[in-house]
Design a protein around this motif. Structure first.
Motif, short mmCIF file in Angstrom:
data_model
loop_
_atom_site.label_atom_id
_atom_site.label_comp_id
_atom_site.label_asym_id
_atom_site.label_seq_id
_atom_site.Cartn_x
_atom_site.Cartn_y
_atom_site.Cartn_z
N ALA A 46 0.82 -1.21 0.00
CA ALA A 46 0.00 0.00 0.00
C ALA A 46 0.86 1.26 0.00
O ALA A 46 0.59 2.22 -0.74
CB ALA A 46 -0.94 -0.01 1.21
N THR A 47 1.91 1.27 0.79
CA THR A 47 2.78 2.44 0.85
C THR A 47 3.57 2.62 -0.44
O THR A 47 3.71 3.74 -0.95
CB THR A 47 3.75 2.32 2.05
N THR A 48 4.05 1.53 -1.00
CA THR A 48 4.77 1.61 -2.27
C THR A 48 3.86 2.13 -3.38
O THR A 48 4.25 2.99 -4.18
CB THR A 48 5.32 0.22 -2.66
N TYR A 49 2.64 1.63 -3.41
CA TYR A 49 1.67 2.07 -4.42
C TYR A 49 1.33 3.54 -4.23
O TYR A 49 1.27 4.31 -5.19
CB TYR A 49 0.44 1.18 -4.35
N ALA A 50 1.12 3.96 -2.99
CA ALA A 50 0.82 5.37 -2.70
C ALA A 50 1.97 6.27 -3.15
O ALA A 50 1.75 7.33 -3.75
CB ALA A 50 0.55 5.56 -1.21
N ARG A 51 3.20 5.84 -2.90
CA ARG A 51 4.37 6.63 -3.31
C ARG A 51 4.42 6.75 -4.83
O ARG A 51 4.70 7.81 -5.38
CB ARG A 51 5.66 5.99 -2.81
N SER A 52 4.10 5.67 -5.51
CA SER A 52 4.19 5.67 -6.98
C SER A 52 3.18 6.62 -7.62
O SER A 52 3.39 7.07 -8.73
CB SER A 52 4.00 4.26 -7.52
N LEU A 53 2.10 6.92 -6.92
CA LEU A 53 1.08 7.82 -7.46
C LEU A 53 1.40 9.29 -7.20
O LEU A 53 0.72 10.16 -7.70
CB LEU A 53 -0.29 7.49 -6.86
N GLY A 54 2.43 9.54 -6.40
CA GLY A 54 2.79 10.91 -6.05
C GLY A 54 3.41 11.67 -7.21
O GLY A 54 4.01 11.09 -8.11
N ALA A 59 1.26 -2.64 -10.68
CA ALA A 59 1.70 -1.71 -11.72
C ALA A 59 1.08 -0.34 -11.46
O ALA A 59 -0.09 -0.24 -11.12
CB ALA A 59 1.28 -2.22 -13.11
N THR A 60 1.89 0.71 -11.62
CA THR A 60 1.39 2.06 -11.39
C THR A 60 0.70 2.62 -12.62
O THR A 60 0.02 3.63 -12.54
CB THR A 60 2.53 3.00 -10.99
N ALA A 61 0.90 1.97 -13.75
CA ALA A 61 0.25 2.37 -15.00
C ALA A 61 0.16 1.14 -15.89
O ALA A 61 0.89 0.17 -15.70
CB ALA A 61 1.04 3.47 -15.70
N GLU A 62 -0.73 1.17 -16.87
CA GLU A 62 -0.84 0.04 -17.80
C GLU A 62 0.48 -0.15 -18.53
O GLU A 62 1.12 0.82 -18.95
CB GLU A 62 -1.95 0.30 -18.80
N GLN A 63 0.90 -1.41 -18.66
CA GLN A 63 2.15 -1.74 -19.32
C GLN A 63 1.87 -2.67 -20.50
O GLN A 63 1.15 -3.65 -20.35
CB GLN A 63 3.10 -2.45 -18.35
N ASP A 64 2.44 -2.37 -21.64
CA ASP A 64 2.35 -3.25 -22.80
C ASP A 64 3.65 -4.01 -22.95
O ASP A 64 4.69 -3.62 -22.43
CB ASP A 64 2.10 -2.43 -24.08
N ASN A 65 3.60 -5.10 -23.66
CA ASN A 65 4.79 -5.89 -24.00
C ASN A 65 5.57 -6.36 -22.77
O ASN A 65 6.79 -6.31 -22.75
CB ASN A 65 5.70 -5.11 -24.94
N ILE A 66 4.85 -6.81 -21.77
CA ILE A 66 5.50 -7.39 -20.60
C ILE A 66 5.98 -8.79 -20.98
O ILE A 66 5.24 -9.57 -21.58
CB ILE A 66 4.53 -7.50 -19.41
N GLN A 67 7.20 -9.11 -20.64
CA GLN A 67 7.75 -10.44 -20.87
C GLN A 67 8.03 -11.06 -19.52
O GLN A 67 8.69 -10.44 -18.68
CB GLN A 67 9.04 -10.35 -21.69
N MET A 68 7.53 -12.27 -19.29
CA MET A 68 7.81 -12.98 -18.04
C MET A 68 8.56 -14.25 -18.37
O MET A 68 8.20 -14.98 -19.28
CB MET A 68 6.51 -13.31 -17.30
#
Length: 172
Positions: free
Chosen positions: A69-77, A107-116
């Motif tokens: 939750a804290t990491t996600y909140a930071r990423s939206l700043g 993910a903080t935003a939609e990502q295309d072309n993710i390779q796993m």
């Protein structure tokens, strides 16, 4: 939670125990991003909790994950730097795994072309799985591990020059 009683210890639970803990997580979120609205705080807490995909009447949205939750909140700043990851592996469960592992990604935003890909302890690729798009928020990706030998493995997500990885153990 164990609480002290005159006769020893007893198990107890409820909102009297959880509310102060969740309030502390909210304080951490607002410390890293004071511009969050109450609705954004609620949505972050829900999307990073243990039962985010299937809330119920017993645990609601589940157990709060303070770090996520804290990491996600930071990423939206607005002060987030371009070097911060825009997606991260939160966990792999169950761990250790026998037949199928689930990778939890934020993910903080939609990502295309993710390779796993999954690599063994010697660095050999044992599974290469393209993931077309990763939506903003929390996602779960399954890995069939029935053909993997017992041992340590690393799951690696790559997109646009960015990479995140974590480890998991297969036990037969």
């Amino acid at each position: 939670v164990q609480v002290a009683t005159p006769g020893g210890y007893a198990l107890s639970g409820g909102t009297s125990f959880s509310a102060p803990l969740v309030t502390g997580v909210v304080a951490q979120m607002l410390q890293v991003n004071p511009d969050l609205t109450p609705t954004e705080v609620r949505d972050i807490l829900r999307s990073t909790a243990s039962q985010w995909a299937d809330p119920d009447n017993n645990l609601g949205w589940g157990i709060v994950d303070a770090d996520a939750a804290t990491t996600y909140a930071r990423s939206l700043g607005t002060g987030s730097s371009d070097t911060e990851p825009i997606f991260a592996i939160r966990s792999v469960y169950p761990n250790p795994v026998a037949d199928e592992a689930t990778v939890v990604v934020m993910a903080t935003a939609e990502q295309d072309n993710i390779q796993m890909r999954v690599v063994d302890a010697l660095g050999r690729t044992v599974a290469d799985m393209p993931v077309r798009t990763l939506a903003r928020g929390r996602a779960e990706i399954g890995i069939d591990t029935r053909t993997f030998a017992t041992g340590l493995y690393h799951v690696v997500l790559t997109s646009g020059g960015r990479q995140t990885a974590t480890s998991f153990l297969v036990v037969r």
